[in-house]
Design an enzyme around this catalytic site. Structure first.
Site, PDB file in Angstrom:
ATOM      1  CD  GLU A 189      27.357  17.896  -2.453  1.00  0.00           C
ATOM      2  OE1 GLU A 189      27.382  18.237  -3.448  1.00  0.00           O
ATOM      3  OE2 GLU A 189      28.704  18.076  -2.331  1.00  0.00           O
TER       4      GLU A 189
ATOM      5  CG  ASP B 246      29.842  17.112   3.753  1.00  0.00           C
ATOM      6  OD1 ASP B 246      28.907  18.627   3.351  1.00  0.00           O
ATOM      7  OD2 ASP B 246      29.189  16.515   2.866  1.00  0.00           O
TER       8      ASP B 246
END
Length: 451
Positions: free
Chosen positions: A156, A92
């Protein structure tokens, strides 16, 4: 780079690495599904799962984590009786911010001036490619001498804790003798560095209300309590005159004794405007690695364009607090919330909501794994000795893993050196750093297997 078979193999694989990173960067995998399609994150997760399968990984799975995102897991068996190493990265990315400010499209990998530009190129899709390069180089030169687990996280950057909660619920999944977190970076490009400490973090949403509704500022201004002004007072109370963070009850005088961050180098890295002072006290290393730092991430209030002459009835802000190593993030959150409530003026109604939290981390740099990495980095970066530095950012999973597996050694390396400008516009990765760190990781795995 001095000639050795592993380095030669990695060098030969760099065109493939660029092609793969181009494919990965093209996924708009921001784990905020109000802004970006879930299908983009799912596409990146499936790309990584396919890559692991093609490298011979077993048990490849997309793990549905409690925050609604997916992490990718795979296991590559090594020789019988070998040690187990877990390799971590995340797919991500941060939103591109102002796309118009990018010199090239954020989700296209573009080579310019010797660097590869694109959102996630360094943080942390480049880390995924680094792990793949290291494993391919070992497979081409005698095989991978350890059992390898790979975990690639899907949220994250959002700090929503999906993988942490999943790991707590399935503690056997990520057990390993050593964990290599590929989400840090060298202190300076070309200077091999492991990250020894991470600050923790907490995110708090603050709501201030004073009126039942907005009022005409001419008719009521001067006596009617302005919620936006009250919020500004609260936020201002979180810093003293020199800009140091001041949260009642939270210590702010920690010091860093290792590698120092020269002030001019920091000004250059941060691109501080001429004549603008740095904030805080102590050394720069103290301020950015081991002291608390509050940042106002956003304020909800009327924009300048279209604003009316009104006293605001309500206002809110999102506040981030970076928490020093050794300080419990949950306790820091309580202190921050108490400070906000105590410093809200005029009897205004205030509420706080914690929306994210991660603990700080401190590594054991005297461990055998660090010795193996130091030896590997000395080969990958000829003439340079490995340095230990702090990192002001947070990787909440580190502390979760350290708590779950207290005997496991954890190392932090990665591609996020200052020129990478992670989280900012025009993020980029140095292909030289990608190549050298892939060599270092491969040699580390070989050294560690023999240690």
């Amino acid at each position: 780079m001095s000639s050795n078979p592993v380095a030669e193999t990695v060098a030969s694989l760099m065109p493939r690495a660029k092609a793969e990173l181009t494919e990965l960067v093209a996924f708009k995998s921001v784990a905020d599904f109000d802004q970006f399609p879930r299908s983009e994150s799912e596409g990146a997760a499936n790309w990584i799962a396919d890559a692991l399968r093609s490298e011979g990984f077993h048990d490849v799975a997309l793990l549905d984590t409690p925050d609604g995102t997916q992490s990718v897991y795979g296991f590559l068996p090594g020789p019988e009786g070998a040690k187990t190493v877990l390799l971590y990265a995340h797919y991500d990315v941060q939103p591109p911010l102002d796309e118009a400010s990018w010199e090239t499209p954020p989700f296209e990998l573009v080579e310019r001036d010797g660097r590869w530009y694109g959102r996630g190129s360094a943080d942390c899709k480049g880390g995924v490619v680094m792990h793949l390069l290291a494993l391919r180089a070992l497979k081409a030169n005698g095989g991978v001498p350890v059992h390898v687990k790979v975990i690639v996280e899907g949220s994250e950057e959002q700090g929503t804790g999906g993988l942490e909660r999943y790991a707590e619920e399935h503690p056997e999944l990520l057990t390993a003798d050593t964990i290599v977190i590929g989400d840090a970076g060298n202190f300076r490009a070309g200077l091999p560095t492991v990250t020894a400490t991470l600050r923790g973090m907490t995110l708090v949403r603050v709501q201030v209300d004073t009126l039942e509704g907005n009022l005409h500022s001419g008719q009521f201004g001067g006596a009617a309590p302005d919620a936006l002004a009250a919020l500004i007072r609260v936020l201002d109370s979180l810093r003293d005159e020199d800009g140091s963070t001041t949260v009642d009850g939270l210590a702010g005088d920690f010091t860093w004794d290792g590698l120092q961050y020269e002030e001019q180098a920091f000004r250059d890295d941060a691109k501080v405007l001429d004549g603008v002072e740095l904030i805080g006290s102590g050394t720069v290393a103290d301020r950015v690695w081991v002291r608390p730092a509050v940042t106002v991430l956003g304020i909800d209030c009327p924009p300048v364009v279209g604003a009316t002459p009104s006293v605001q009835a309500g206002a809110r802000a999102l506040v981030s607090l970076r928490v020093p190593p050794g300080v419990d993030a949950a306790q820091a959150t309580k202190l921050l919330q108490a400070h906000i409530e105590a410093h809200t003026p005029w009897g205004a109604r205030v509420s706080t909501e914690q929306i994210g939290q991660g603990q700080a981390f401190r590594a054991d740099t005297s461990s055998p794994a660090y010795a193996s990495m130091a030896e590997a980095m000395a080969v990958a970066y000829p003439g340079q000795e490995m340095q230990s530095a702090g990192m002001g950012g947070s990787i909440p999973l580190c502390n979760t893993l350290a708590s779950l597996y207290p005997q496991t050694e954890i190392l932090l390396i990665g591609l996020n050196e200052p020129e990478a400008q992670i989280h900012a516009v025009n993020e980029s990765v140095s292909p030289d750093e990608l190549e050298r760190l892939s060599v270092a990781e491969a040699l580390f795995l070989r050294n560690y297997a023999a240690s």
